[in-house]
Design an enzyme around this catalytic site. Structure first.
Site, PDB file in Angstrom:
ATOM      1  N   ARG A 231       0.602  -1.869  -0.114  1.00 62.78           N
ATOM      2  CA  ARG A 231      -0.506   0.181  -0.338  1.00 62.78           C
ATOM      3  C   ARG A 231       0.586   1.296   0.164  1.00 62.78           C
ATOM      4  NH1 ARG A 231      -3.703  -3.232  -1.407  1.00 62.78           N
ATOM      5  NH2 ARG A 231      -5.195  -3.637  -0.867  1.00 62.78           N
ATOM      6  N   GLU A 260      -2.973   7.827  -4.369  1.00 63.24           N
ATOM      7  CA  GLU A 260      -3.191   7.498  -5.675  1.00 63.24           C
ATOM      8  C   GLU A 260      -4.891   7.695  -5.751  1.00 63.24           C
ATOM      9  OE1 GLU A 260      -3.559   2.807  -5.094  1.00 63.24           O
ATOM     10  OE2 GLU A 260      -2.162   3.046  -4.675  1.00 63.24           O
ATOM     11  N   HIS A 278      -1.241   0.341  -9.868  1.00 58.69           N
ATOM     12  CA  HIS A 278      -1.842  -0.377  -8.517  1.00 58.69           C
ATOM     13  C   HIS A 278      -2.585  -1.473  -9.655  1.00 58.69           C
ATOM     14  CE1 HIS A 278      -3.625  -0.707  -4.691  1.00 58.69           C
ATOM     15  NE2 HIS A 278      -3.341  -1.748  -5.366  1.00 58.69           N
TER      16      HIS A 278
END
Length: 311
Positions: A231, A260, A278
């Site tokens: 993450r 993000e 991602h």
């Protein structure tokens, strides 16, 4: 018999929407505007929510769904799913643990090879007519030290691939794993100082925020490489940008970002950086497996059977 109402907050292919619709009335709300509208207008009817770790589900949304009995995340992550609120209501929760592990591990290695061997830069050089004599030599991976931060199912697969590259493998976890043959380090900093390549494979959330900070990067050093497929919150982006700019880290390859879905602006103009949007856990096989696992968990839930992957 009425089908349970299912609210999907994540992108799904047409084929997967059709598959889910066989057993559920599907509300498809992958955008913020659609999500807000559907929760407001039909939240009182929703029995199941399908989300993921990044998209999550808030406590306020749970409060707006009095009939909700199952909240499920595609993929392993669930850091933005309000589990405390769900548990207070007795709402079951599941994730997609194990459904995309191989895909993520493969992508981690693609990123590691790309940044260490400078594949994007060498591709551009070749297209520009530059031959190898004009390019700097790049290290290889065999014999180097691989550090895996987080030895869960994905971390273990990354480590196993490291052995195939004849690397020494070490790891840091919240606790030592008795079933792991790799060297254990009792802190992130100690692992970073030992390894040549540090791959981040921890869960997200408040407990791991900026686990890789300026001090860890300093210990990784000017010949060290960082890969993050976990993450974005686990890595301090500003500290990483400064370390790269000052040559205190050799390179970084990231699939996840604090910003993000926007790209990490601090890193875009820096050499020695490889970025992907991602997608580490995305492949046709992985998405099929994630959706199939969700449907089986949902079937079990309504049949009163134990979930395969409860959170």
């Amino acid at each position: 018999m009425n089908r349970p109402l299912l609210l999907a907050l994540v992108h799904l292919s047409e084929a997967h929407r059709e598959l889910i619709s066989r057993d559920y009335e599907l509300l498809y709300a992958p955008s913020a505007a659609e999500r807000e509208s559907q929760v407001r207008e039909r939240g009182g009817e929703v029995r199941v929510v399908l989300t993921n770790g990044t998209t999550g589900l808030t406590a306020a949304e749970i409060d707006a769904m009095p009939r909700l009995t199952l909240a499920s995340a595609l993929g392993a992550g669930y850091e933005n799913l309000a589990l405390d609120a769900a548990r207070q209501r007795g709402i079951a929760a599941s994730n997609g643990a194990g459904s995309n592990d191989d895909c993520v591990a493969d992508h981690a290695w693609a990123l590691l090879l790309a940044v260490v061997r400078a594949i994007p830069a060498q591709d551009r050089a070749c297209r520009d007519g530059l031959w190898r004599d004009r390019l700097p030599l790049r290290p290889h991976l065999a014999g180097k030290r691989l550090g895996v931060l987080g030895l869960g199912t994905i971390g273990r697969k990354i480590a196993r691939r490291g052995l195939a590259f004849e690397m020494q493998v070490g790891y840091h976890n919240r606790s030592r794993r008795n079933d792991a043959e790799h060297a254990y380090f009792d802190s992130v900093g100690a692992l970073a100082e030992w390894c040549d390549c540090l791959v981040v494979a921890t869960p997200g959330g408040a407990g791991t925020r900026h686990l890789v900070d300026a001090q860890v990067l300093e210990r990784l050093g000017p010949h060290g490489y960082l890969v993050n497929i976990a993450r974005g919150s686990v890595v301090d982006t500003a500290a990483l940008a400064q370390a790269l700019r000052e040559g205190r880290v050799a390179g970084a390859a990231l699939d996840v970002y604090e910003s993000e879905p926007q790209p990490p602006l601090e890193l875009l103009d820096l050499p020695g950086v490889v970025l992907t949007p991602h997608v580490a856990g995305w492949s046709p096989e992985a998405i099929d497996a994630s959706v199939s696992l969700f449907l089986e968990n949902a079937r079990r839930h309504f049949a009163g059977e134990p979930l395969l992957t409860p959170i």
